[in-house]
Scaffold this motif. Structure first.
Motif, short mmCIF file in Angstrom:
data_model
loop_
_atom_site.label_atom_id
_atom_site.label_comp_id
_atom_site.label_asym_id
_atom_site.label_seq_id
_atom_site.Cartn_x
_atom_site.Cartn_y
_atom_site.Cartn_z
N ALA A 197 -15.35 24.44 78.78
CA ALA A 197 -15.24 23.66 77.55
C ALA A 197 -16.30 24.12 76.55
N MET A 198 -17.52 24.33 77.05
CA MET A 198 -18.58 24.77 76.16
C MET A 198 -18.27 26.14 75.59
N LEU B 151 -16.40 26.03 72.41
CA LEU B 151 -17.18 25.64 71.24
C LEU B 151 -18.15 26.73 70.83
N TYR C 80 -16.31 29.44 69.26
CA TYR C 80 -15.86 28.97 67.96
C TYR C 80 -16.98 29.05 66.93
N LEU D 148 -17.11 31.09 63.49
CA LEU D 148 -17.41 30.53 62.17
C LEU D 148 -18.43 31.37 61.43
N TYR E 19 -7.07 32.27 62.28
CA TYR E 19 -6.53 31.04 62.88
C TYR E 19 -5.12 31.27 63.39
N VAL F 101 -11.61 18.03 77.25
CA VAL F 101 -11.87 18.28 75.83
C VAL F 101 -10.54 18.45 75.09
N LEU G 295 -8.58 19.16 71.71
CA LEU G 295 -8.83 19.71 70.38
C LEU G 295 -7.69 19.35 69.43
N PRO H 259 -7.39 22.55 61.44
CA PRO H 259 -7.99 22.98 62.71
C PRO H 259 -9.51 22.81 62.73
N LEU H 260 -10.14 22.92 61.55
CA LEU H 260 -11.59 22.73 61.50
C LEU H 260 -11.98 21.29 61.85
N ILE I 95 -12.21 20.91 65.67
CA ILE I 95 -13.37 21.52 66.27
C ILE I 95 -14.64 20.81 65.79
N ALA J 295 -15.38 17.86 67.98
CA ALA J 295 -15.94 18.27 69.27
C ALA J 295 -17.38 18.76 69.10
N LEU J 296 -17.63 19.52 68.05
CA LEU J 296 -18.99 20.02 67.81
C LEU J 296 -19.96 18.87 67.60
N PHE K 111 -20.73 17.30 70.94
CA PHE K 111 -21.56 18.15 71.79
C PHE K 111 -22.98 18.26 71.24
#
Lengths: 295, 334
Positions: free
Chosen positions: A96-97, A100, A103, A107, A223, B55, B57, B239-240, B243, B246-247, B250
């Protein structure tokens, strides 16, 4: 829909699908060996496209020759990202991490690409074969699709040779099957992971070059790419190399058929609906092993 | 019972409640209003994903459903441009739950890794449908009646609605932690097969957690639609957004109570402040990404857990120092 339209869609699907299969193989290899879902794969493809674009537009280097520079570069980028961020992930939330973290990496790259190249879409189109076609099977095929197919096949072939005919390949497949057991028989799983991540990213340089010559792109095209690539590897069965190949080609064929038979507008969505249907009956994907790894 | 922790919680919430009375600049009330909205969303998301370890999304599926529910109902029921619009908010939440049920039935058939990817795929089905279907107005989106309030106080009712959502989400999330249901969710996070073996009905627990978490997110979507007065598929199904939520969780601390609140508050305020002052989306992407990578490297469990660990360690050290001193004194006395 006429028969020739259908044939056209299938041929087109095979040619484009092979490139997607190549990019998806990199992704599934990374997942299989490391339990890492690399959602930055899409942006790495675009980074590869921009590298080829920069070489071709500013230095006049042919995109195919440019791969001799871009592929090793992307390999190094992969190694650095793996060492700097991915290798630090541990514990039950690792996968899961990883989504992120990759991701976040994507970015940063997306923001940097937007700043350097602006968000106006570009295309690599100054090579002669990009805009000319050949008459084959009763239709006009752009040379770039054929060259792209050959490139993807050669790279996939070499990847399979590497994985199935070399000692390093044996250690990769051992790590794919069971990381703990592989470590126990003396395989340096850490090193294998780093190199696999590098290889998984290096193939995006080739995929990105073809993508950039056949499509207009900007950083946010990533995307669209990553959603397709993830769908392909889940459908094929995560961590299955054959699955990525078969699912990659068949998904793009299906998409092309829906585009001719119905409407290009709905072809994207078929892709995801097919995934949902297949997973309702085979949660492990087409080629995935049943509970090969307990989450 | 008033423990020290509870006093801190109540104090912080009181500060947030008083904020629009003290700071009346519309720019700032709007920024904190959005921060509150994300705090409610992230807390609600965390109630399923954080506690169960699954998780998801696809939070934007619920957010977008809530937004479209509000816009479509306002249009078809001819809701006047008044406070009546706010009654659409809970309906947005209920519709989001109705949508969450089939999504959960499909996506929860698989284990964690694949679950993440399926939620992404389902999200794209929603986004593409919203863009291509006719009843959603396609890419030009939908308009809602525009509220005729004064510019100066326009944000205030929205602020307090968002604040109420945060309070409800936090209380719900805190309550779930203490129930049998919450413990079952956390048992699934720790070891699903073992939980199953011990008699937890994992399927039912996961599905009800998933559906429950959709409610507040749907409400927030409806609130967003009414506030903006116009919705576009690419903004409500973004989509942002998936995420970011989730960010935020976390960053603050995945699976904790305070973590999502803190993460959402900090990140959303930072984002809006940066857009306000630098208007460069690209710069924000880089800062956002880099910040997150730093947190992962230095505080892999999130800020809240990190700080808690540091405090516990310091207390331990102080305690052992006192013990050492006492032992020395005792030794010297002998």
């Amino acid at each position: 829909m006429t028969f020739s339209n259908l044939v056209h869609a299938v041929i087109d699907g095979v040619l484009t699908g092979s490139v997607y299969a190549l990019m998806a193989t990199g992704l599934t290899l990374i997942f299989g060996v490391m339990d890492i879902i690399n959602v930055a794969q899409g942006v790495f493809v675009i980074l590869g496209s921009y590298l080829s674009y920069a070489l071709s537009v500013h230095f006049g280097i042919d995109p195919f020759v440019g791969l001799l520079i871009t592929m090793p570069t992307m390999f190094l980028v992969g190694i650095v990202v793996e060492r700097a961020f991915i290798a630090r992930l541990k514990g039950p939330e690792k996968t899961a991490m990883s989504i992120l973290v990759t991701y976040a990496v994507s970015l940063v790259i997306e923001g940097a690409l937007n700043m350097i190249f602006s968000t106006n879409p570009v295309q690599i189109n100054n090579a002669s074969y990009v805009n000319s076609s050949v008459h084959l099977f009763g239709m006009w095929l752009p040379f770039i699709y054929i060259y792209g197919f050959i490139l993807a096949s050669v790279l996939l072939g070499s990847l399979y040779f590497l994985l199935y005919r070399t000692r390093f390949g044996a250690s990769v497949r051992a790590s794919l099957a069971d990381q703990t057991a592989a470590a126990l028989v003396g395989i340096d799983v850490k090193k294998v992971s780093t190199i696999c991540f590098g290889i998984g990213i290096a193939v995006t340089a080739a995929g990105g070059m073809i993508y950039g010559t056949t499509n207009a792109f900007n950083a946010s095209s990533s995307y669209d790419l990553i959603s397709r690539l993830l769908t392909i590897i889940v459908l094929g069965g995560m961590g299955s190399l054959a699955g990525a190949l078969v699912a990659g080609v068949s998904m793009i064929i299906l998409e092309d058929i829906v585009a001719v038979a119905w409407s290009p507008v709905w072809s994207n969505i078929t892709f995801f609906i097919l995934l949902v249907i297949v997973l309702s009956f085979r949660p492990q994907g087409l080629f995935g092993k049943q509970s090969a790894r307990v989450a | 019972m008033l423990t020290k922790a509870r006093i801190v919680w109540i104090g912080l919430f009181a500060l947030l409640a008083l904020f629009p009375l003290v700071v009346t600049t519309p720019t700032w009330t709007s920024i904190i209003m959005f921060a509150l909205m994300y705090m409610a969303i992230t807390t609600s998301w965390n109630m399923f994903s954080g506690y169960s370890g699954y998780v998801a999304l696809g939070a934007a599926c619920f957010f977008g459903t809530g937004a479209y529910t509000a816009a479509l109902l306002a249009k078809h029921w001819n809701v006047p441009a008044s406070g009546d619009l706010f009654w659409l908010i809970p309906l947005g939440g209920i519709l989001a739950m109705a949508v969450a049920l089939p999504i959960g039935l499909i996506a929860l058939r698989v284990r964690r890794h694949t679950f993440v990817v399926i939620t992404i795929a389902i999200f794209f089905v929603f986004q593409l449908s919203a863009i291509n279907a006719s009843f959603t107005g396609g890419t030009s989106g939908l308009q809602l009646p525009f509220l005729p309030w004064g510019f100066q106080d326009f944000n205030v009712p929205f602020y307090y609605l968002a604040f109420a959502m945060v309070v409800v989400a936090t209380l719900l999330s805190a309550w779930v932690r203490q129930t049998r249901f919450g413990l079952q969710l956390m048992a699934i996070r720790d070891d699903e097969d073992r939980a199953l073996g011990l008699g937890v009905r994992v399927w039912a627990v996961k599905l009800s957690g998933f559906v429950m978490s959709a409610f507040i997110i749907g409400c927030a979507g409806a609130l967003y639609a009414i506030y903006q007065g116009q919705i576009y598929p690419q903004f409500v199904f973004n989509p942002l957004f998936d995420i970011s939520v989730a960010l935020m969780a976390f960053l603050g601390g995945f699976g904790t109570l305070a973590g999502p609140l803190l993460g959402a508050f900090v990140l959303e305020t930072l984002q809006l402040w940066l857009t306000e002052n630098y208007s460069s989306g690209s710069l924000y992407l880089i800062i956002f990404g880099a910040l997150f990578l730093l947190v992962i490297i230095f505080m892999p469990q999130g800020v809240v857990v990190y700080v808690k660990d540091r405090v516990t360690k310091r207390e331990d050290r102080e305690r052992s120092m006192i013990a050492d001193n006492e032992a020395q004194i005792a030794g010297a006395a002998q």
